[in-house]
Each structure stands twice: as C-alpha cells, then as structure tokens.
Design an enzyme around this catalytic site. Structure first.
Site, PDB file in Angstrom:
ATOM      1  N   CYS A   2       0.824  -1.213   0.000  1.00  0.00           N
ATOM      2  CA  CYS A   2       0.000   0.000   0.000  1.00  0.00           C
ATOM      3  C   CYS A   2       0.853   1.255   0.000  1.00  0.00           C
ATOM      4  O   CYS A   2       1.964   1.270   0.515  1.00  0.00           O
ATOM      5  CB  CYS A   2      -0.862   0.035   1.252  1.00  0.00           C
ATOM      6  N   ARG A  27       5.586  -0.003  -6.126  1.00  0.00           N
ATOM      7  CA  ARG A  27       5.568  -0.789  -4.898  1.00  0.00           C
ATOM      8  C   ARG A  27       4.606  -1.964  -4.978  1.00  0.00           C
ATOM      9  O   ARG A  27       4.660  -2.861  -4.136  1.00  0.00           O
ATOM     10  CB  ARG A  27       5.175   0.110  -3.728  1.00  0.00           C
ATOM     11  N   TRP A  73      -2.977  -2.703  -1.526  1.00  0.00           N
ATOM     12  CA  TRP A  73      -2.532  -4.076  -1.780  1.00  0.00           C
ATOM     13  C   TRP A  73      -3.344  -4.922  -0.817  1.00  0.00           C
ATOM     14  O   TRP A  73      -3.134  -4.855   0.406  1.00  0.00           O
ATOM     15  CB  TRP A  73      -1.037  -4.148  -1.479  1.00  0.00           C
ATOM     16  N   ASN A  99      -2.052   2.293   5.680  1.00  0.00           N
ATOM     17  CA  ASN A  99      -1.146   1.176   5.377  1.00  0.00           C
ATOM     18  C   ASN A  99      -0.949   0.402   6.665  1.00  0.00           C
ATOM     19  O   ASN A  99      -0.808   1.013   7.728  1.00  0.00           O
ATOM     20  CB  ASN A  99       0.236   1.686   4.941  1.00  0.00           C
ATOM     21  N   GLY A 100      -0.880  -0.907   6.572  1.00  0.00           N
ATOM     22  CA  GLY A 100      -0.661  -1.719   7.776  1.00  0.00           C
ATOM     23  C   GLY A 100      -1.843  -2.636   8.026  1.00  0.00           C
ATOM     24  O   GLY A 100      -2.697  -2.823   7.145  1.00  0.00           O
ATOM     25  N   GLU A 482      20.096 -16.653  -4.994  1.00  0.00           N
ATOM     26  CA  GLU A 482      19.634 -15.379  -5.531  1.00  0.00           C
ATOM     27  C   GLU A 482      19.236 -15.525  -7.006  1.00  0.00           C
ATOM     28  O   GLU A 482      18.251 -14.937  -7.456  1.00  0.00           O
ATOM     29  CB  GLU A 482      20.720 -14.310  -5.337  1.00  0.00           C
ATOM     30  N   LYS A 486      15.542 -14.602  -8.377  1.00  0.00           N
ATOM     31  CA  LYS A 486      15.265 -13.641  -9.442  1.00  0.00           C
ATOM     32  C   LYS A 486      14.398 -14.295 -10.510  1.00  0.00           C
ATOM     33  O   LYS A 486      13.433 -13.708 -10.991  1.00  0.00           O
ATOM     34  CB  LYS A 486      16.556 -13.130 -10.110  1.00  0.00           C
ATOM     35  N   GLU A 489      10.718 -14.968  -9.249  1.00  0.00           N
ATOM     36  CA  GLU A 489       9.848 -13.821  -8.953  1.00  0.00           C
ATOM     37  C   GLU A 489       9.452 -13.024 -10.182  1.00  0.00           C
ATOM     38  O   GLU A 489       8.358 -12.486 -10.225  1.00  0.00           O
ATOM     39  CB  GLU A 489      10.424 -12.934  -7.847  1.00  0.00           C
ATOM     40  N   HIS A 505      21.683 -36.038  -2.008  1.00  0.00           N
ATOM     41  CA  HIS A 505      20.879 -36.383  -0.837  1.00  0.00           C
ATOM     42  C   HIS A 505      19.387 -36.173  -1.088  1.00  0.00           C
ATOM     43  O   HIS A 505      18.614 -36.054  -0.144  1.00  0.00           O
ATOM     44  CB  HIS A 505      21.357 -35.571   0.373  1.00  0.00           C
ATOM     45  N   LYS A 600       7.162  -3.919  -3.517  1.00  0.00           N
ATOM     46  CA  LYS A 600       8.554  -3.492  -3.382  1.00  0.00           C
ATOM     47  C   LYS A 600       9.030  -3.503  -1.938  1.00  0.00           C
ATOM     48  O   LYS A 600      10.067  -4.051  -1.625  1.00  0.00           O
ATOM     49  CB  LYS A 600       8.740  -2.100  -3.996  1.00  0.00           C
TER      50      LYS A 600
HETATM   51  C1  F6R Z   1      13.648  -9.866  -4.195  1.00  0.00           C
HETATM   52  C2  F6R Z   1      13.309  -8.780  -3.311  1.00  0.00           C
HETATM   53  C3  F6R Z   1      12.872  -9.088  -1.914  1.00  0.00           C
HETATM   54  C4  F6R Z   1      13.541  -8.105  -0.935  1.00  0.00           C
HETATM   55  C5  F6R Z   1      12.976  -8.297   0.468  1.00  0.00           C
HETATM   56  C6  F6R Z   1      13.646  -7.372   1.475  1.00  0.00           C
HETATM   57  O1  F6R Z   1      14.084  -9.405  -5.422  1.00  0.00           O
HETATM   58  O2  F6R Z   1      13.371  -7.647  -3.689  1.00  0.00           O
HETATM   59  O3  F6R Z   1      13.153 -10.408  -1.568  1.00  0.00           O
HETATM   60  O4  F6R Z   1      14.925  -8.310  -0.970  1.00  0.00           O
HETATM   61  O5  F6R Z   1      11.598  -8.076   0.462  1.00  0.00           O
HETATM   62  O6  F6R Z   1      13.467  -6.029   1.121  1.00  0.00           O
HETATM   63  P1  F6R Z   1      14.333  -4.896   1.779  1.00  0.00           P
HETATM   64  O7  F6R Z   1      15.734  -5.092   1.315  1.00  0.00           O
HETATM   65  O8  F6R Z   1      13.734  -3.603   1.305  1.00  0.00           O
HETATM   66  O9  F6R Z   1      14.229  -5.073   3.264  1.00  0.00           O
END
Ligand code: F6R
Length: 605
Positions: A2, A27, A73, A99-100, A482, A486, A489, A505, A600
C-alpha cells in the site's frame, strides 16, 4: 504494498495526489483511490485497477486543496472499488487512508456494529474511519479525535485523515508503517515513500512509531500518542526526481542491472584506505576496541537481502575469521532468539522499511543487542533505529526485484569483513589483495554487462523449461539462491536452489532433460568438486548452463565472467543470473518491473 499520499496547500490536490500515486505504483498494488475536501465537504473516487483508471474516473470538477490518496494491496477483503481506500464513516465526514494491519479490527467492528454502524467494506481500515468520526463528535481537534481513536487500536498503521468539517488540515499517524512529511512553500505533502514527494520537495521529516502530525498549508506540528509535542529536524533527501526515471531503458530492472558499475563504485567511494588496506566505515559508530570485542556476527534480512547476507557471512568468516551466519529476519524474531553481548547483529534492508526486519531490530534492541544496519534508503526506519551502519548509496531501486541493492550490499559486507578482519588477524597483504579486488569490481561488472546478448539468447533457450535447478557450493550457494529467486519472482518459472553438495541427498531424483540446471562454478578450491557434480547431472541427461570463470565440456552452455579474488567472486557471478532472469521474463511476456503478487517494500507482516 500500500501507498499513501496527501496534500494541503493552495493548489488543486487531485492532480498532485494522482502524480504521487503514480510514483508509488512500483511498490505493487491492486486498487487506488483519493478524497479531496472543499467548503462543501468530501469527494472521493476509488477504483479497482491502475492509477490511470483512477485518473480517468476523476471528473474535471473534482476541486479541493486538501486531499489524501492511496494505492491498496489487498489484505482484508478482495481487491474491489468498495474495498479501495479512502474509507469514510457513515456520515461522510471523516476519510482515512491506511497502510498496515489493524489486528483487533474484528472486535472493533463488532462493537461498532452493535452501536448501529453499518459497514460498507470488508476492510480493517473502515473501523478507523468510524472510530475517528465517533471521537470527533466530542473532540476539540481532529488530532485529538485521531489520538483517542488510536488508543483503542492494536496493530500497525501509517494513516492520513481528513475531516470535512475542518477543511484546512490533515492528521497523520505512524505505528510500524512509514509516514514521511514533505515541506513545501506554503504547502505540505505526505507520503509513505519519499518517491512520491521528490518532485515537489526534498525537505522531509520522518515520523517515528507512536507519533502523530497535524499539517496545514503553513506547516506542521508533531505529537506523541499522549499529546506531548515533539521537535523534528527536517533533512534533505539527496535523491532527486531524475533518479526515478527509467533512463530510456525498457524496464527499470534492466536500468538497475546496468547501473551496477556506478552503484558499486558509489558503495566503495571514500571507504578504501590504500595506505593501511582497511575500510573506512565511520557510520558504524564503533571504535577499534569495541570492534574487537565481538566474537561472532549474526546477519538478518528478508528475501534477497537475506541471500546477500549469506554472501556477507561467508566474507566475514573468511576475512575476519569470526563465526558468522545469516537468517531470515521473519524467522529470527519469532523464535525467541538468544541475544548475546559479544555478538554483532547486522540487519540488511534496501528499503529500510521491511516490517519483519524492523521488528527484528526492535526485538534485538529490547534485549540489549548491538545492531548495525546495511541500508539503501537514507533516513528510513531501520537506518534510524540501528546503532550505526553502512549506507549503500545505490540510489532508489524502483523495480520490485532487487538487483543493484543486492550487489551493493555484498560489497558493503566485503568492506565490513575487511574492517573486522584488519583489527584482528587479516594481514596487510591480504587486506591489500581485497582492496585491490574491490577496486576492480566496477570495470569487471562493465565487462559482464557486455555479455548481455549471449545471456539473452540463453534465457530464450531455457525459458520454456517448466522449472530450473540452481546449484552452487559454499561461495556459490547464495549466488545460486539469488539466481533462483530472481528467476521465479519475475518470470514465474519454478526455480529451486540447492547446495551442489546436497544434490545426491535428494534432489538428484528430479534431474531429467526437462529440468535444466544453472550451475555456479567459480574457479576456486572447490572447482573439481563442482565439475564432478556437473558430471553427475549430465549422467542423468540433465541440461546444464554453467556460470563461472571457464568453459567446460561438462556443461551444455557456459557464461564466462572475469575472475576477481575468490572471496569477491560471488558479487560478479550474480550479475549474469540477473540478466538471465530478466531476459527469461521478457521472453515470457511478464510484467518485469511489477511481478504478480509482489510488492517493493513489505511493510506488513
Ligand atoms: C527480491 C526482493 C525481496 C527483498 C525483500 C527485502 O528481489 O526484492 O526479496 O529483498 O523483500 O526487502 P528490503 O531489502 O527492502 O528489506
């Protein structure tokens, strides 16, 4: 997640709110709405869908110089016009954006319904509108009404409230969800993220948890929840609107991947001392004696931040010879962690607002832990609440998937490991080796970026696989995690990461021509073991894309990146995997910058 914007001043609020909401689109959200106040009362518009749909639904005569806006959201109730914010009380006097999550919303709702209140939406937020309206009947100010209403609320919130009977002001409050005030010339702005303010002002004030503010065109006052006035010093944000442009790239993600030679250089700038081969990290606020007093390091973050923390733990163990490990912040805070005085806690967050990470910081501090923050967003909650830390200086990361913040975090950890190492056993010669390696990184990243076309073709070749396995050993394992993160997602291709040593295993059972493997194979002391693993995958007819420092006949395809020092190689090996995920997502026609179901910064639990 949000987003909130609000405006009070001499101008028409609606266009400013819409522009602010557009800036928050990155976001992630599913519906949007706004409310303005004028002498005749409140006007609102809310839609399920995009901010552009909201803009189309706002009539030309939607006048008012005070207003609040929101991107939602969904948490309580499905995405719909009705569940979109702002929410109003049944008399249409009070409008709230939030928000929250209000944890006692069900109980509040039952109480209000028993008193005859009829709810319009399924949201937790609507309870706030009714409660504030109830308090406003008796209160002398909107601030008092909000304060009294919030006294009975359990949960997290960042809220902005307007009152049709007090058309010149906005009241905002924060508890666990960011609220930033933007100071203009005879006008004030509010947002949950500076991205929405930056076009209008760079003078900002962050509210703390438990703080409220009253804003009018002439300025602002801040208070605690028990009505004591607080003094806040504005600070100047050093990002400007240009940082939020896509720079002519088709997607922010590609822009942010391509920026990494610069962003890594910025993370390093002024921090390498070539005379003593140490790192200058003044922001840690620790002298050498205190630095030496720690026996181990615990690293905490979520998602990609956690994976970059795994790279960090490895760097610290290797360079500083201190036990170090990384753990998801979301798990850490709920398992009743033992907090020790000789452990240095390092939290990581690009946004500095991730709720789980912030809550872990607060839990650590309650228990007396020494907590550092590796953070990108200056002045964010985690930056404020930690005892010191390292800013990434990577500039705003707009695309939902983290790329440049990931590499900058790994670089910041290399600096921290060097710092911890050089006040312990790391020799000047090894310090010099690491410093020189760090200096080579920006140029080597540029070289990797020239491989984009080769990686694009490989991404197209592999993108139709129903899933992919990512493997790596020790330094390569967080890189594999990682890489898988990527890919899943942004392309929605199932991707699973495993330590290469663990294949036998269990997951080896999955290997077949339909499940290709991306193998992270640096030229380090584990090279032969990794090549043996590739042989085992080949023997099961698995296709292999190897990312490393050489080609190998054991793999179907190879991406060869420049070699740095063994400890720093994970930083470089990550970049081809970012490009691979990006081009796979493009090939599959995905919404690269706003992948489904993701936001985000995750400011709720
Ligand atoms: C993946 C991604 C998320 C963030 C996670 C933490 O590409 O962006 O996994 O890394 O939500 O976010 P921050 O770093 O803002 O605490």
């Amino acid at each position: 997640m949000c987003g909130i914007v609000a405006y009070v001043g001499p101008k028409d609020a609606a266009p400013i709110l819409l522009e602010g909401l557009q800036r928050l689109e990155y976001r992630g959200y599913d519906s949007a709405g706004l409310a303005v106040v004028n002498a005749k009362g409140l006007k609102t518009r809310k839609v399920k869908g995009r901010v552009a749909d909201l803009a189309a639904a706002v009539p030309a005569r939607f006048k008012g110089t005070v207003g609040i806006g929101h991107t939602r959201w969904a948490t309580h109730g499905a995405p719909s016009d009705v569940n979109a914010h702002p929410h109003l009380d049944h008399e249409g006097r009070i409008a709230v954006v939030h928000n929250g999550i209000i944890e006692n919303a069900d109980e509040l709702r039952r109480r209000l319904e028993a008193d005859g209140v009829v709810f319009q939406s399924e949201t937790d937020t609507e309870t706030l509108a009714h409660l504030i309206a109830l308090m406003a009947k008796e209160a002398e100010s909107l601030e008092e009404a909000v304060r009294k209403a919030l006294a009975g609320v359990v949960g997290t919130y960042g809220i902005a409230v307007v009152d049709a009977q007090r058309p010149g002001e906005i009241v905002v409050a924060r508890n666990g969800s960011p609220i930033v005030l933007g100071i203009g010339e005879k006008e004030m702005f509010v947002a949950s993220d500076v991205a929405a303010l930056i076009r209008y002002t760079r003078q900002v004030v962050h509210l703390e948890d438990g703080e409220l503010a009253v804003l009018t065109a002439d300025g602002f006052h801040t208070f605690t929840s028990d009505a004591r006035e607080t003094a806040k010093e504005p600070f100047t944000v050093d990002w400007d609107a240009g940082h939020y442009d896509n720079g002519g790239y088709e997607h922010y993600l590609l822009k942010e991947i391509s920026e990494q030679p610069d962003t890594v250089a910025r993370t390093l700038r002024g921090r390498i001392d070539d005379r003593f081969h140490i790192a200058h990290l003044g922001g840690l606020n620790m002298d050498a004696r205190e630095t030496r007093s720690f026996r181990r390091v615990k690293i905490i973050g979520c998602g990609s931040a956690y994976y970059s923390g795994q790279i960090g733990a490895q760097l610290i163990e290797e360079l500083a010879r201190m036990p170090a490990d990384a753990e998801p912040a979301s798990e850490f805070r709920y398992r009743g962690p033992v907090v020790e005085p000789d452990t240095l806690y390092v939290t990581i967050s690009q946004s500095g607002e991730t709720y789980d990470t912030l809550a872990a910081v607060q839990e650590l501090k309650r228990k007396g832990g020494r907590v550092l923050g590796i953070v990108n967003t200056v002045g964010s909650a985690i930056a404020r609440e930690t005892d010191g830390g390292i800013y990434l200086h990577a500039g705003p990361e707009v695309s939902v998937a983290s790329t440049k913040a990931f590499t900058s975090t790994a670089v910041a950890f290399a600096l921290l490991a060097l710092h911890l190492g050089r006040v312990r056993d790391l020799s000047p010669a090894d310090g010099r080796r690491v410093c020189e390696g760090l200096r080579r990184l920006p140029e080597q990243i540029k070289e990797i970026l020239t491989l984009e076309e080769q990686i694009r073709e490989l991404a197209i070749k592999y993108a139709d696989a129903p899933g992919m396995m990512f493997v790596g050993r020790v330094r390569g394992y967080p890189v594999a995690r990682e890489g898988a993160q990527k890919l899943k997602e942004i392309s929605y291709v199932h991707a699973e990461a495993y330590p290469a040593s663990e294949l036998k295993h269990g997951p080896l059972a999955l290997i077949s021509p339909e499940l290709p493997t991306v193998a992270v194979v640096p030229d380090d002391e584990l090279l032969d073991k990794n090549l043996t693993t590739l042989g085992e995958i080949r023997a099961r007819h698995g296709r292999i894309l190897m990312v490393g420092h050489r080609t190998s006949e054991a793999a179907d395809d190879c991406v060869v990146v420049p070699k740095n020092e063994n400890e720093l190689d994970p930083i470089l090996l990550t970049i081809p995997l970012q490009l691979f995920a990006y081009h796979a997502a493009v090939a599959l026609g995905r919404d690269v910058d706003k992948p489904r179901n993701l936001a985000k910064s995750v400011t709720v639990e």
